[in-house]
Design a protein around this motif. Structure first.
Motif, PDB file in Angstrom:
ATOM      1  N   TYR A  89       0.849  -1.194   0.000  1.00  0.00           N
ATOM      2  CA  TYR A  89       0.000   0.000   0.000  1.00  0.00           C
ATOM      3  C   TYR A  89       0.882   1.239   0.000  1.00  0.00           C
ATOM      4  N   LYS A  94      -3.141  14.746  -0.370  1.00  0.00           N
ATOM      5  CA  LYS A  94      -3.583  15.464  -1.557  1.00  0.00           C
ATOM      6  C   LYS A  94      -4.208  16.797  -1.142  1.00  0.00           C
ATOM      7  N   VAL A 120      -5.104   9.750   0.321  1.00  0.00           N
ATOM      8  CA  VAL A 120      -5.432   8.675  -0.609  1.00  0.00           C
ATOM      9  C   VAL A 120      -4.579   7.464  -0.238  1.00  0.00           C
ATOM     10  N   LYS A 122      -3.594   3.868  -1.513  1.00  0.00           N
ATOM     11  CA  LYS A 122      -3.599   2.997  -2.691  1.00  0.00           C
ATOM     12  C   LYS A 122      -3.125   1.621  -2.263  1.00  0.00           C
ATOM     13  N   LYS A 124      -2.569  -2.345  -3.388  1.00  0.00           N
ATOM     14  CA  LYS A 124      -2.434  -3.281  -4.509  1.00  0.00           C
ATOM     15  C   LYS A 124      -2.972  -4.636  -4.082  1.00  0.00           C
ATOM     16  N   ALA A 166     -14.231   5.120  -2.162  1.00  0.00           N
ATOM     17  CA  ALA A 166     -13.317   4.060  -2.593  1.00  0.00           C
ATOM     18  C   ALA A 166     -13.668   3.664  -4.011  1.00  0.00           C
ATOM     19  N   LYS A 167     -12.619   3.414  -4.805  1.00  0.00           N
ATOM     20  CA  LYS A 167     -12.859   2.910  -6.159  1.00  0.00           C
ATOM     21  C   LYS A 167     -11.823   1.840  -6.460  1.00  0.00           C
ATOM     22  N   GLU A 174      -6.037  -2.547  -8.154  1.00  0.00           N
ATOM     23  CA  GLU A 174      -5.676  -1.649  -7.068  1.00  0.00           C
ATOM     24  C   GLU A 174      -6.934  -0.969  -6.528  1.00  0.00           C
ATOM     25  N   GLU A 176      -8.296   2.282  -4.471  1.00  0.00           N
ATOM     26  CA  GLU A 176      -7.950   3.639  -4.043  1.00  0.00           C
ATOM     27  C   GLU A 176      -9.020   4.132  -3.089  1.00  0.00           C
ATOM     28  N   THR A 178     -10.089   7.310  -0.876  1.00  0.00           N
ATOM     29  CA  THR A 178      -9.869   8.742  -0.651  1.00  0.00           C
ATOM     30  C   THR A 178     -10.644   9.155   0.587  1.00  0.00           C
TER      31      THR A 178
END
Length: 191
Positions: A89, A94, A120, A122, A124, A166-167, A174, A176, A178
Motif C-alpha cells: 500500500y 492530496k 489517498v 492505494k 495493490k 473508494a474505487k 488496485e 484507491e 480517498t
C-alpha cells in the motif's frame, strides 16, 4: 536524682501513650501524642460498611488492568494467527490548488502536509475481484479483508470516515480509498 526508670517518668510515658478514656474535660494546653492527626485522617471519614474508591476514577471490575477507552482504535482487528499476507500500500496526501495558489501565492497554502485536505490510500490487490473486498474505515484505522489479503492500517492523521470514497481499478488490480482529513486547525490552515 531520678533516673529513666523512676515512677514519675513511667506514669508520664503511660499518659502520653494511653490517654485517659474519658475525654470530656480536655486541657487545651496538653494534647497527648496519640491525638495528632496522620495521613489517614485526611479527607472524608470512611465508615466500616461503605467501600469508597481510593483512586481518581472508579473501576467497574477490579480485575481489569485497563479499560476499553485506553486501547488504540483498531486493536480488535489485529490477529497474529491469521496467515494472510499484508498487501502493498501507499499513502498519498492530496490538496486542491488553483493557479492563484501556485503562481500568485494569494492563499496561505504551501506544499506542507498541513495544507492537505485529503489522504489517498492505494492498496495493490493482485488476483482479487471487487466483490471480494470488505472495507471498514474508522477515524484513525483502516481495515481491509479479502480472501487472499488482510490489512489493518493505523492512519497517520484522523479522517472523516463517513465521507470517504473508494474505487477499484480493475486494470491495475488496485483499490484507491480517498478520505477527507479531520484536523482541529483545518479552519485556519485551509482558509
Amino acid at each position: 536524682m531520678e533516673g529513666l526508670s523512676s515512677v514519675n517518668n513511667l506514669y508520664a510515658l503511660s499518659a502520653l501513650l494511653n490517654p485517659p478514656a474519658e475525654e470530656d474535660e480536655v486541657d487545651c494546653a496538653f494534647v497527648p501524642s496519640t491525638a495528632k492527626l496522620g495521613p489517614g485522617h485526611i479527607g472524608p471519614t470512611k465508615s466500616a460498611g461503605s467501600k469508597m474508591a481510593t483512586s481518581a476514577y472508579i473501576r467497574n471490575d477490579s480485575k481489569d488492568i485497563w479499560c476499553e477507552e485506553e486501547l488504540a482504535e483498531g486493536v480488535q482487528f489485529d490477529d497474529i494467527t491469521d496467515p494472510r499476507p499484508q498487501p502493498e500500500y501507499d499513502i498519498v496526501l492530496k490538496q486542491r490548488v488553483r493557479t492563484e495558489d501556485i503562481f500568485l501565492g494569494m492563499s496561505r497554502k504551501d506544499p506542507s502536509s498541513m495544507c492537505c485536505e485529503s489522504m489517498v490510500v492505494k492498496i495493490k490487490l493482485p488476483g482479487t475481484k471487487f466483490i471480494e473486498v470488505v472495507l471498514d474505515v474508522k477515524e484513525k484505522f483502516l481495515d481491509l479483508r479479502t480472501p487472499k489479503y488482510k490489512l489493518g492500517l493505523h492512519l497517520p492523521h484522523p479522517v472523516h470516515s463517513q465521507e470517504g470514497m473508494a474505487k477499484f481499478l480493475s486494470e491495475k488490480e488496485e483499490l484507491e480509498v480517498t478520505l477527507p482529513m479531520n484536523r482541529p486547525l483545518d479552519c485556519i490552515n485551509l482558509a
